[in-house]
Design a protein around this motif. Structure first.
Motif, PDB file in Angstrom:
ATOM      1  N   GLY A   1      -9.142  18.682   0.425  1.00 28.95           N
ATOM      2  CA  GLY A   1      -7.874  18.632   1.669  1.00 28.95           C
ATOM      3  C   GLY A   1      -8.585  17.983   2.387  1.00 28.95           C
ATOM      4  O   GLY A   1      -8.479  16.909   3.596  1.00 28.95           O
ATOM      5  N   ARG A   2      -9.639  18.879   3.085  1.00 25.51           N
ATOM      6  CA  ARG A   2     -10.336  18.295   4.137  1.00 25.51           C
ATOM      7  C   ARG A   2     -10.865  16.653   3.468  1.00 25.51           C
ATOM      8  O   ARG A   2     -11.267  16.029   5.035  1.00 25.51           O
ATOM      9  CB  ARG A   2     -11.498  19.344   4.157  1.00 25.51           C
ATOM     10  N   PHE A   3     -11.701  16.491   2.591  1.00 31.65           N
ATOM     11  CA  PHE A   3     -12.671  15.623   2.450  1.00 31.65           C
ATOM     12  C   PHE A   3     -11.846  14.345   2.696  1.00 31.65           C
ATOM     13  O   PHE A   3     -11.562  13.045   3.242  1.00 31.65           O
ATOM     14  CB  PHE A   3     -13.026  15.327   1.434  1.00 31.65           C
ATOM     15  N   PHE A   4      -9.913  14.205   2.127  1.00 34.30           N
ATOM     16  CA  PHE A   4      -9.250  13.261   2.262  1.00 34.30           C
ATOM     17  C   PHE A   4      -8.430  13.618   3.610  1.00 34.30           C
ATOM     18  O   PHE A   4      -8.113  11.992   4.318  1.00 34.30           O
ATOM     19  CB  PHE A   4      -8.071  13.320   1.490  1.00 34.30           C
ATOM     20  N   ILE A   5      -8.643  14.585   4.346  1.00 34.00           N
ATOM     21  CA  ILE A   5      -7.566  14.475   6.021  1.00 34.00           C
ATOM     22  C   ILE A   5      -8.588  14.134   6.789  1.00 34.00           C
ATOM     23  O   ILE A   5      -8.227  13.363   7.584  1.00 34.00           O
ATOM     24  CB  ILE A   5      -7.042  15.989   6.189  1.00 34.00           C
ATOM     25  N   GLU A   6      -9.794  14.139   6.914  1.00 32.46           N
ATOM     26  CA  GLU A   6     -11.034  14.180   7.556  1.00 32.46           C
ATOM     27  C   GLU A   6     -10.716  12.375   7.814  1.00 32.46           C
ATOM     28  O   GLU A   6     -11.478  11.824   9.789  1.00 32.46           O
ATOM     29  CB  GLU A   6     -12.555  14.226   6.690  1.00 32.46           C
ATOM     30  N   ALA A   7     -10.789  11.486   6.800  1.00 34.67           N
ATOM     31  CA  ALA A   7     -11.378  10.326   6.948  1.00 34.67           C
ATOM     32  C   ALA A   7      -9.980   9.625   8.248  1.00 34.67           C
ATOM     33  O   ALA A   7     -10.058   8.499   8.234  1.00 34.67           O
ATOM     34  CB  ALA A   7     -11.171   9.134   5.725  1.00 34.67           C
ATOM     35  N   LEU A   8      -8.823  10.248   7.643  1.00 34.32           N
ATOM     36  CA  LEU A   8      -7.656   9.565   8.974  1.00 34.32           C
ATOM     37  C   LEU A   8      -7.635   9.847  10.451  1.00 34.32           C
ATOM     38  O   LEU A   8      -7.377   9.272  10.820  1.00 34.32           O
ATOM     39  CB  LEU A   8      -6.233  10.728   8.483  1.00 34.32           C
ATOM     40  N   ARG A   9      -8.638  11.344  10.805  1.00 30.25           N
ATOM     41  CA  ARG A   9      -9.415  10.931  11.642  1.00 30.25           C
ATOM     42  C   ARG A   9      -9.527  10.163  12.361  1.00 30.25           C
ATOM     43  O   ARG A   9     -10.890   9.874  11.850  1.00 30.25           O
ATOM     44  CB  ARG A   9      -9.517  12.856  12.073  1.00 30.25           C
ATOM     45  N   ILE A  10      -9.521   9.858  14.220  1.00 30.85           N
ATOM     46  CA  ILE A  10     -10.355   9.132  14.694  1.00 30.85           C
ATOM     47  C   ILE A  10     -11.227  10.524  15.358  1.00 30.85           C
ATOM     48  O   ILE A  10     -12.013   9.291  16.531  1.00 30.85           O
ATOM     49  CB  ILE A  10      -9.239   8.255  15.572  1.00 30.85           C
ATOM     50  N   ASP A  11     -11.950  11.232  15.042  1.00 36.84           N
ATOM     51  CA  ASP A  11     -12.887  12.449  16.210  1.00 36.84           C
ATOM     52  C   ASP A  11     -13.582  12.852  15.614  1.00 36.84           C
ATOM     53  O   ASP A  11     -13.904  13.991  15.820  1.00 36.84           O
ATOM     54  CB  ASP A  11     -11.641  12.933  17.047  1.00 36.84           C
ATOM     55  N   SER A  12     -13.721  12.139  14.416  1.00 39.04           N
ATOM     56  CA  SER A  12     -14.910  12.697  13.350  1.00 39.04           C
ATOM     57  C   SER A  12     -15.803  13.204  13.517  1.00 39.04           C
ATOM     58  O   SER A  12     -17.310  12.256  14.420  1.00 39.04           O
ATOM     59  CB  SER A  12     -15.504  12.283  12.042  1.00 39.04           C
ATOM     60  N   LEU A  13     -17.448  14.456  13.327  1.00 38.90           N
ATOM     61  CA  LEU A  13     -18.629  14.115  13.551  1.00 38.90           C
ATOM     62  C   LEU A  13     -19.250  13.343  12.914  1.00 38.90           C
ATOM     63  O   LEU A  13     -18.506  13.159  11.571  1.00 38.90           O
ATOM     64  CB  LEU A  13     -19.161  15.281  13.386  1.00 38.90           C
ATOM     65  N   ALA A  14     -19.870  12.388  13.064  1.00 39.87           N
ATOM     66  CA  ALA A  14     -20.411  11.553  11.985  1.00 39.87           C
ATOM     67  C   ALA A  14     -22.175  11.509  12.521  1.00 39.87           C
ATOM     68  O   ALA A  14     -22.711  11.508  13.548  1.00 39.87           O
ATOM     69  CB  ALA A  14     -19.927   9.938  11.988  1.00 39.87           C
ATOM     70  N   PHE A  15     -22.784  10.926  11.438  1.00 40.78           N
ATOM     71  CA  PHE A  15     -24.260  10.506  11.579  1.00 40.78           C
ATOM     72  C   PHE A  15     -24.183   8.659  10.271  1.00 40.78           C
ATOM     73  O   PHE A  15     -23.819   8.720  10.071  1.00 40.78           O
ATOM     74  CB  PHE A  15     -24.861  10.964  10.763  1.00 40.78           C
ATOM     75  N   MET A  16     -25.071   8.287  11.027  1.00 40.58           N
ATOM     76  CA  MET A  16     -26.312   7.056  10.494  1.00 40.58           C
ATOM     77  C   MET A  16     -26.941   7.481   9.256  1.00 40.58           C
ATOM     78  O   MET A  16     -27.567   7.186   9.493  1.00 40.58           O
ATOM     79  CB  MET A  16     -26.711   5.393  11.690  1.00 40.58           C
ATOM     80  N   GLY A  17     -25.997   7.389   8.339  1.00 41.95           N
ATOM     81  CA  GLY A  17     -26.920   7.446   7.167  1.00 41.95           C
ATOM     82  C   GLY A  17     -27.470   6.199   6.375  1.00 41.95           C
ATOM     83  O   GLY A  17     -26.854   5.491   6.458  1.00 41.95           O
ATOM     84  N   PRO A  18     -27.721   7.210   4.688  1.00 43.58           N
ATOM     85  CA  PRO A  18     -28.590   5.646   4.379  1.00 43.58           C
ATOM     86  C   PRO A  18     -26.516   4.525   3.968  1.00 43.58           C
ATOM     87  O   PRO A  18     -25.930   5.332   3.531  1.00 43.58           O
ATOM     88  CB  PRO A  18     -28.325   5.874   2.888  1.00 43.58           C
ATOM     89  N   GLY A  19     -27.035   3.593   3.532  1.00 38.90           N
ATOM     90  CA  GLY A  19     -25.843   2.293   2.560  1.00 38.90           C
ATOM     91  C   GLY A  19     -25.211   3.151   1.557  1.00 38.90           C
ATOM     92  O   GLY A  19     -24.485   2.978   1.695  1.00 38.90           O
ATOM     93  N   TRP A  20     -26.239   3.365   0.832  1.00 38.69           N
ATOM     94  CA  TRP A  20     -25.401   4.244  -0.839  1.00 38.69           C
ATOM     95  C   TRP A  20     -25.106   5.284  -0.925  1.00 38.69           C
ATOM     96  O   TRP A  20     -23.827   5.545  -1.062  1.00 38.69           O
ATOM     97  CB  TRP A  20     -26.779   4.261  -1.779  1.00 38.69           C
ATOM     98  N   LEU A  21     -24.784   5.698  -0.232  1.00 37.52           N
ATOM     99  CA  LEU A  21     -24.473   6.916   0.154  1.00 37.52           C
ATOM    100  C   LEU A  21     -23.085   6.985   1.058  1.00 37.52           C
ATOM    101  O   LEU A  21     -21.910   6.979   0.712  1.00 37.52           O
ATOM    102  CB  LEU A  21     -25.272   8.133   1.614  1.00 37.52           C
ATOM    103  N   ALA A  22     -22.944   6.141   2.122  1.00 38.57           N
ATOM    104  CA  ALA A  22     -22.091   4.736   2.743  1.00 38.57           C
ATOM    105  C   ALA A  22     -20.780   5.130   1.272  1.00 38.57           C
ATOM    106  O   ALA A  22     -19.573   5.435   2.032  1.00 38.57           O
ATOM    107  CB  ALA A  22     -22.487   4.857   4.390  1.00 38.57           C
ATOM    108  N   SER A  23     -21.649   4.261   0.745  1.00 42.07           N
ATOM    109  CA  SER A  23     -20.625   3.782  -0.094  1.00 42.07           C
ATOM    110  C   SER A  23     -20.215   5.357  -0.990  1.00 42.07           C
ATOM    111  O   SER A  23     -19.042   4.715  -1.462  1.00 42.07           O
ATOM    112  CB  SER A  23     -21.697   2.563  -1.138  1.00 42.07           C
ATOM    113  N   ILE A  24     -20.838   6.158  -1.853  1.00 36.38           N
ATOM    114  CA  ILE A  24     -19.935   6.949  -2.304  1.00 36.38           C
ATOM    115  C   ILE A  24     -18.945   8.032  -2.056  1.00 36.38           C
ATOM    116  O   ILE A  24     -17.674   7.831  -2.493  1.00 36.38           O
ATOM    117  CB  ILE A  24     -21.508   7.844  -2.386  1.00 36.38           C
TER     118      ILE A  24
END
Length: 348
Positions: A224-247
């Motif tokens: 549930g958190r995986f899908f709900i998190e993407a709706l939020r605009i206050d997520s903690l994030a980092f700059m990761g490799p492109g392949w991981l972001a694509s996954i």
């Protein structure tokens, strides 16, 4: 549009404000405690054990939640380290709280001579119930919300009551004129409610082994958190490799048919930390269940008796609770590697 937001303060005593957020979190902790106490009675564990566990676990959960948040937002605190302690200004993360609570559980259950896996299984529904109720504290504070939506989506599509719709009209730095937002808190609260029912049903099944209810909790919440998190605009994030972001984007892609993602500043990061942690917990929990089953480490069932290896530290615990369960069930028991006892029905 004039905001109709609810007052986050219940009442004031002089300069002291009593806020809904703290009241709701307190109620969440109380409900979680009552659930654990009730289930613990089935295994002869005194209520005092869970009360003490809460007194230890609550502070460590808060500390863990704060450390987790600050670690990923260090640039905002490195020049003003004293701000780290201003937790009332916001800035905690649920996964940090889970880590803190688990560390407290490991320490205290071992101190009392109980298997950590047995205790955390009992407490898993309490954790989920606490998260379910606690999200309404976010609602009162107008936080943990998603991206902008049309008012009609909230009123007509979701058929939400007026008090929720009105509270979801939020004015912030992103949209200073205000806009209606995804009630991400509500999505997570409802997901947790369904998960709570799942855990209640699952823990009465004879096939359930030690540690598996906890693993199910982590899997359910993380999905549930995986899908709900993407709706939020206050997520903690980092700059990761492109392949991981694509996954991460590919896993979330089916939701594009229903919802749009919340905005994530590409200069800030391309991977939401909570999504990555959620995927990691799902994979790790599945591996945990499979490996313990294959290797025989999960030889103890959830319904088996729980006996402390340090009875001197469990004051007034029923000394003959194990014997009573044997007499009622006609079963003998043997010690397992977990420090508990397993059923042995080989002797008629």
């Amino acid at each position: 549009m004039q905001t109709l937001a609810l007052d986050p303060v219940i009442f004031t005593i002089g300069s002291i404000e009593v806020r809904w957020y703290g009241f709701i979190l307190g109620a969440a902790a109380l409900v979680g405690l009552l659930l654990a106490v009730q289930e613990g009675k089935r295994f002869g564990i005194k209520p005092d054990f869970f009360m003490d566990l809460l007194l230890i676990g609550a502070p460590t959960a808060i500390i863990g939640a704060r450390i987790y948040y600050v670690a990923f937002m260090w640039d905002e605190y490195k020049d003003n380290p004293m701000d780290i302690f201003k937790i009332w200004e916001g800035g905690i993360a649920i996964y940090g709280a889970i880590i803190g609570a688990f560390l407290a559980g490991i320490f205290y259950s071992r101190y009392k001579g109980y298997s950590f896996w047995r205790i955390v299984d009992i407490c898993a529904p309490s954790l989920l119930a606490g998260q379910m109720i606690g999200r309404w504290g976010n609602f009162m504070n107008q936080e943990a919300y998603g991206g902008p939506v049309e008012e009609s989506f909230l009123r007509e599509t979701l058929n939400l009551p007026n008090f929720i719709v009105d509270q979801m009209f939020i004015v912030d730095q992103a949209i200073q004129e205000g806009a209606f937002r995804h009630p991400a808190f509500l999505y997570e609260s409802l997901w947790s409610l369904v998960g709570l029912v799942v855990l209640f049903v699952l823990r009465r099944q004879k096939f359930l082994r030690t540690g598996e209810l906890m693993a199910t909790y982590l899997i359910w919440y993380s999905i549930g958190r995986f899908f709900i998190e993407a709706l939020r605009i206050d997520s903690l994030a980092f700059m990761g490799p492109g392949w991981l972001a694509s996954i991460m984007n590919s896993l979330w892609a089916p939701m594009n048919l229903v919802f749009d993602k919340g905005y994530l500043d590409p200069a800030y990061g391309n991977i939401r930390i909570s999504q990555l942690v959620a995927v990691g917990l799902i994979v790790a929990s599945i591996i945990f269940i499979i490996v313990r089953r294959v290797t025989g480490a999960a030889s103890t069932h959830y319904s088996d008796p729980i006996v402390s290896t340090k009875p001197e530290r469990v004051a007034d615990a029923p000394a003959d609770s194990r014997e009573e369960m044997k007499e009622s069930g006609g079963e003998s028991d043997t010690m397992t590697d977990d420090g508990d006892h397993k059923r042995d029905t080989s002797n008629p």
